[in-house]
Write an enzyme that holds these catalytic residues in place. Structure first.
Site, PDB file in Angstrom:
ATOM      1  N   TYR A  95      -6.943 -17.371 -29.432  1.00 49.53           N
ATOM      2  CA  TYR A  95      -6.887 -18.811 -29.169  1.00 49.53           C
ATOM      3  C   TYR A  95      -8.251 -19.449 -28.898  1.00 49.53           C
ATOM      4  CZ  TYR A  95      -1.901 -19.112 -29.651  1.00 49.53           C
ATOM      5  OH  TYR A  95      -0.645 -19.119 -30.189  1.00 49.53           O
ATOM      6  N   GLU A 137       4.618 -16.951 -26.395  1.00 51.99           N
ATOM      7  CA  GLU A 137       4.476 -15.754 -27.232  1.00 51.99           C
ATOM      8  C   GLU A 137       4.484 -14.474 -26.404  1.00 51.99           C
ATOM      9  OE1 GLU A 137       1.001 -16.710 -29.543  1.00 51.99           O
ATOM     10  OE2 GLU A 137       2.005 -18.477 -30.373  1.00 51.99           O
TER      11      GLU A 137
END
EC number: 1.14.12.17
Length: 398
Positions: A95, A137
């Site tokens: 990310y 997630e």
């Protein structure tokens, strides 16, 4: 928690992102893959080349800007993307890389309009959005790993059977090499497979729907051969058809996906598929036939002809009203009366074959097919919330 000023700035950029979104996301992928080519082992290169991934990301970034002060509104989208991310192995450490290059792309495309204030606001907003994805997630990774017979990332399964379903469609029955079972899944879910194709620099990951009912022993994926193996979209399907044989191993993710059959509903069930889009609907049909034997079920399938029609006998053996539409039936199809309609599915025909319009509708197939079916269903009075669908590849808009 974002400040009121940050929220104001991010929301004010939404119109700009709507206008320049695809330019930004195209530039984003160029910058990120140049700096981190190893990520080409994860991201679908076909969707990059066709532009679908850029469009899907642009839609997501725009939605994030619009709802930055109401992120709960985009949680369904976050979960849908989260399933895909979990199935291909996106991890928290990815990310920051994405965030860095997304901001660089915004600055690169918008030039002086992307002031330091705007970039700072988007950096803050991205941190909040990334945390939401990472949290969702993480739960998905844990759930996949902790299921009976489950696993976290990829696991080697071997091809126990390879079965030709039509002239262009083949099924692969996949079992664990270690002799253990496989985790259960919801009808409509998919797995990702990861393959190394000779002559290709990077690994390829593709999603394939599970086309059988859960059984704890094997997964069945059903793959259409794309016509041209030189095109990006044909690389994996042709490799599977031509080179993967019984006994070979394939790396497979645990099942994922939110396009699943609602087993709590007692409404009539209408399944509509085009081509290889039949795969998730076969799983739904088989599970519903077994677990909801009293449920009224209609199964409508469209194919080019009988040569392209997979699972005809298997679907016909289940307790559902079945209708077949062939675009260009062969002489054999005509002689055997293998189909109910020639040409394309139309609203007028659906009006005739669907007895109870107040039903749950599930559809899957090529984008053009689903756009046509979606419009036809609305023409005959089906409510938008009753229509469920899944695309091949990144989420798009109908």
């Amino acid at each position: 928690m974002l400040s009121a000023k940050t929220i104001e700035i991010v929301k004010s950029t939404a119109p700009v992102l709507e206008r320049y979104g695809q330019d930004i996301t195209k530039r984003f992928y160029e910058l990120m893959f140049k700096a981190h080519p190893e990520l080409l082992n994860i991201f679908n290169q076909t969707n990059q080349k066709t532009g679908r991934q850029q469009t899907a990301l642009a839609n997501t970034v725009y939605a994030a800007a619009v709802y930055i002060d109401q992120l709960d509104k985009i949680i369904p989208v976050v979960k849908q993307i989260g399933h895909k991310h979990r199935s291909i192995g996106i991890k928290p450490e990815h990310y920051p890389i994405v965030g860095e290059h997304l901001l660089l792309a915004i600055k690169d495309v918008l030039k002086d309009a992307a002031t330091d204030e705007i970039i700072h606001a988007w950096a803050e907003a991205y941190g909040v959005i990334a945390d939401a994805f990472i949290s969702v997630e993480q739960e998905m990774y844990e759930e996949a790993e902790n299921k009976e017979g489950g696993w976290k990332d990829f696991k080697e399964l071997y091809v126990a059977n390879k079965v030709k379903e039509s002239d262009v469609i083949t099924s692969f029955y996949l079992k664990p090499k270690d002799g253990s079972g496989v985790s259960s899944f919801l009808p409509g879910q998919y797995v990702s497979i990861r393959v190394n194709i000779p002559g290709k620099e990077y690994t390829h990951i593709r999603q394939y729907s599970l086309s059988d009912a859960p059984n704890g022993e094997y997964y069945r994926i059903t793959v259409k051969r794309e016509a041209d193996d030189q095109k990006p979209e044909g690389a994996v399907s042709n490799y599977l058809h031509d080179y993967v044989k019984e006994g070979d191993t394939i790396e497979v993710s645990a099942p994922a996906g939110e396009f699943v059959l609602n087993m709590e509903s007692e409404k009539p069930l209408v399944l509509i598929s085009g081509g290889v889009g039949i795969t998730p609907l076969m799983s739904m049909l088989k599970v519903a036939a077994k677990e909801q034997p009293d449920r009224d079920m209609t199964f409508i399938h469209a194919a080019r002809s009988g040569h392209y029609h997979a699972f005809r006998k298997e679907a016909a053996s289940l307790d559902a009203k079945m209708f077949v539409c062939y675009e260009k039936p062969t002489e054999e199809d005509v002689a055997a009366q293998n189909f109910d309609k020639e040409g394309y599915i139309t609203a007028e025909w659906l009006q005739q074959v669907i007895e109870n319009k107040d039903a749950d509708y599930y559809m899957c197939g090529p984008l053009s097919f689903m756009k046509a079916i979606y419009q036809a269903l609305q023409e005959i009075g089906v409510k938008e919330e009753s229509i469920h669908y899944e695309f091949f590849g990144p989420n798009m808009k109908l």
